[in-house]
Design a protein around this motif. Structure first.
Motif, PDB file in Angstrom:
ATOM      1  N   ARG A   1       8.406  -7.055  -2.070  1.00 53.82           N
ATOM      2  CA  ARG A   1       7.892  -6.579  -0.792  1.00 53.82           C
ATOM      3  C   ARG A   1       9.027  -6.442   0.218  1.00 53.82           C
ATOM      4  O   ARG A   1      10.050  -7.131   0.127  1.00 53.82           O
ATOM      5  CB  ARG A   1       6.823  -7.531  -0.259  1.00 53.82           C
ATOM      6  N   LEU A   2       8.850  -5.558   1.183  1.00 50.09           N
ATOM      7  CA  LEU A   2       9.875  -5.327   2.192  1.00 50.09           C
ATOM      8  C   LEU A   2      10.170  -6.621   2.936  1.00 50.09           C
ATOM      9  O   LEU A   2       9.248  -7.365   3.310  1.00 50.09           O
ATOM     10  CB  LEU A   2       9.403  -4.259   3.177  1.00 50.09           C
ATOM     11  N   PRO A   3      11.463  -6.949   3.145  1.00 44.87           N
ATOM     12  CA  PRO A   3      11.810  -8.187   3.842  1.00 44.87           C
ATOM     13  C   PRO A   3      11.091  -8.296   5.186  1.00 44.87           C
ATOM     14  O   PRO A   3      11.019  -7.338   5.954  1.00 44.87           O
ATOM     15  CB  PRO A   3      13.324  -8.062   4.033  1.00 44.87           C
TER      16      PRO A   3
ATOM     17  N   GLY B   1       4.106   1.101  10.470  1.00 43.13           N
ATOM     18  CA  GLY B   1       5.225   0.790   9.597  1.00 43.13           C
ATOM     19  C   GLY B   1       4.872   0.566   8.150  1.00 43.13           C
ATOM     20  O   GLY B   1       5.758   0.420   7.303  1.00 43.13           O
ATOM     21  N   GLY B   2       3.584   0.492   7.827  1.00 38.15           N
ATOM     22  CA  GLY B   2       3.171   0.470   6.426  1.00 38.15           C
ATOM     23  C   GLY B   2       3.036  -0.887   5.773  1.00 38.15           C
ATOM     24  O   GLY B   2       3.054  -0.974   4.541  1.00 38.15           O
ATOM     25  N   TYR B   3       2.856  -1.951   6.561  1.00 36.42           N
ATOM     26  CA  TYR B   3       2.643  -3.278   5.966  1.00 36.42           C
ATOM     27  C   TYR B   3       1.521  -3.227   4.920  1.00 36.42           C
ATOM     28  O   TYR B   3       1.684  -3.676   3.779  1.00 36.42           O
ATOM     29  CB  TYR B   3       2.310  -4.282   7.067  1.00 36.42           C
TER      30      TYR B   3
ATOM     31  N   GLN C   1      12.605   2.797   5.706  1.00 34.67           N
ATOM     32  CA  GLN C   1      12.969   1.631   4.910  1.00 34.67           C
ATOM     33  C   GLN C   1      11.947   1.399   3.789  1.00 34.67           C
ATOM     34  O   GLN C   1      12.302   1.043   2.666  1.00 34.67           O
ATOM     35  CB  GLN C   1      13.040   0.393   5.803  1.00 34.67           C
ATOM     36  N   ARG C   2      10.693   1.623   4.106  1.00 30.65           N
ATOM     37  CA  ARG C   2       9.630   1.301   3.148  1.00 30.65           C
ATOM     38  C   ARG C   2       9.489   2.355   2.055  1.00 30.65           C
ATOM     39  O   ARG C   2       9.242   2.019   0.883  1.00 30.65           O
ATOM     40  CB  ARG C   2       8.295   1.120   3.885  1.00 30.65           C
TER      41      ARG C   2
ATOM     42  N   ASP D   1      12.331   6.841  -2.829  1.00 30.34           N
ATOM     43  CA  ASP D   1      11.183   6.779  -3.741  1.00 30.34           C
ATOM     44  C   ASP D   1      10.815   5.332  -4.073  1.00 30.34           C
ATOM     45  O   ASP D   1      10.429   5.008  -5.206  1.00 30.34           O
ATOM     46  CB  ASP D   1      11.489   7.555  -5.027  1.00 30.34           C
ATOM     47  N   ARG D   2      10.942   4.466  -3.063  1.00 30.34           N
ATOM     48  CA  ARG D   2      10.693   3.039  -3.277  1.00 30.34           C
ATOM     49  C   ARG D   2       9.245   2.770  -3.690  1.00 30.34           C
ATOM     50  O   ARG D   2       8.974   1.878  -4.513  1.00 30.34           O
ATOM     51  CB  ARG D   2      11.035   2.268  -1.996  1.00 30.34           C
TER      52      ARG D   2
END
Length: 278
Positions: free
Chosen positions: A61-63, A96-98, A131-132, A136-137
């Motif tokens: 998961r994103l930091p 932000g896409g949490y 960032q998220r 292609d994360r």
């Protein structure tokens, strides 16, 4: 259910979602330990629940996201949404896409998540979407940016929609001009036809005093009367299905702005679930 069977189910789900951490323990993590209301789990199998827990516990998961889990309570929200592997869902005004990332890992490679924002929400989100989703994360996420009244959702394509602290913004009339005047009825008129029969819509939002005019309460406090949410969405053709009290805070008197340190992350919040008739 035996521990061996639960672990076998979890490993199967993890392989589909692309998770890199070992299967979750027999008991969910501490943040998930309080069971959701019975109605919230009625449409989920053991495998579906395992996919939700694995998504929340994923080490990729994103930091910073996990630092927010305590007050965001993702297990309660995602269980209430009844999201499952293989589904197509929209994170409505996702910022932000949490939640977009969690949904992405749950629906897996055979599913899809639409990270929907209007231009103002996308601007507000800064570098977080890049960032998220950059490089292609999260390959099963599609970013969609459009005014709500023009959102080009494909008819009969969505299994679910999630509004997290965003429905009230459809009523926002910002005095400083930082937000365009939006029309909730027109926004829902674009969303509802995109929902499949039986699709689920969940709304989580800050509670205002009963009877409050949203044109006033949203601009001043970023809150709205839950009765208006229910009225709007039922008028758009969905059926009210259930309410969860997972975010109820009786000590909140509904009069403070949601960013006030006295109530931030502790506001009284409504969590409603609606279904599109089959």
């Amino acid at each position: 259910m035996s521990r061996a069977l639960l672990l076998a189910i979890s490993v199967s789900v993890l392989s589909v979602a692309g998770c890199k951490k070992a299967p979750p323990p027999e008991q969910p993590p501490a943040e998930q330990a309080v069971p959701a209301p019975a109605a919230a789990t009625s449409g989920l199998s053991a495998e579906d629940k395992a996919a939700i827990y694995a998504s929340i516990d994923n080490i990729d998961r994103l930091p910073g996201d996990m630092d927010e889990d305590n007050w965001r309570k993702p297990s309660e929200v995602l269980t209430f949404l009844e999201v499952k592997p293989g589904q197509k869902v929209v994170d409505y005004l996702s910022a932000g896409g949490y939640y977009t990332e969690l949904l992405s890992r749950i629906v897996g490679p055979t599913g899809q998540v639409i990270a929907y924002n209007n231009p103002e929400y996308l601007k507000f989100s800064g570098e977080k979407p890049k960032q998220r989703y950059g490089n292609d994360r999260l390959p099963n996420v599609v970013q969609l940016t459009s005014p709500p009244e023009e959102a080009p959702f494909e008819p009969n394509s969505l299994d679910g929609a999630l509004f997290v602290m965003s429905y009230h913004d459809l009523y926002w009339k910002a005095k400083d001009g930082s937000w365009p005047n939006t029309d909730p009825a027109q926004a829902l008129a674009k969303l509802v036809p995109a929902l499949k029969p039986g699709a689920t819509v969940v709304v989580l939002d800050h509670v205002a005093v009963a009877g409050a005019d949203p044109a006033v309460s949203v601009d001043a406090l970023h809150r709205m009367d839950p009765a208006i949410i229910k009225r709007d969405i039922e008028a758009a053709g969905l059926k009210f299905d259930s309410e969860s009290k997972a975010f109820a805070h009786a000590e909140d008197d509904h009069t403070k702005p949601v960013f006030d340190p006295a109530v931030r992350h502790k506001t009284d919040q409504v969590l409603y679930r609606f279904k599109k008739p089959s």
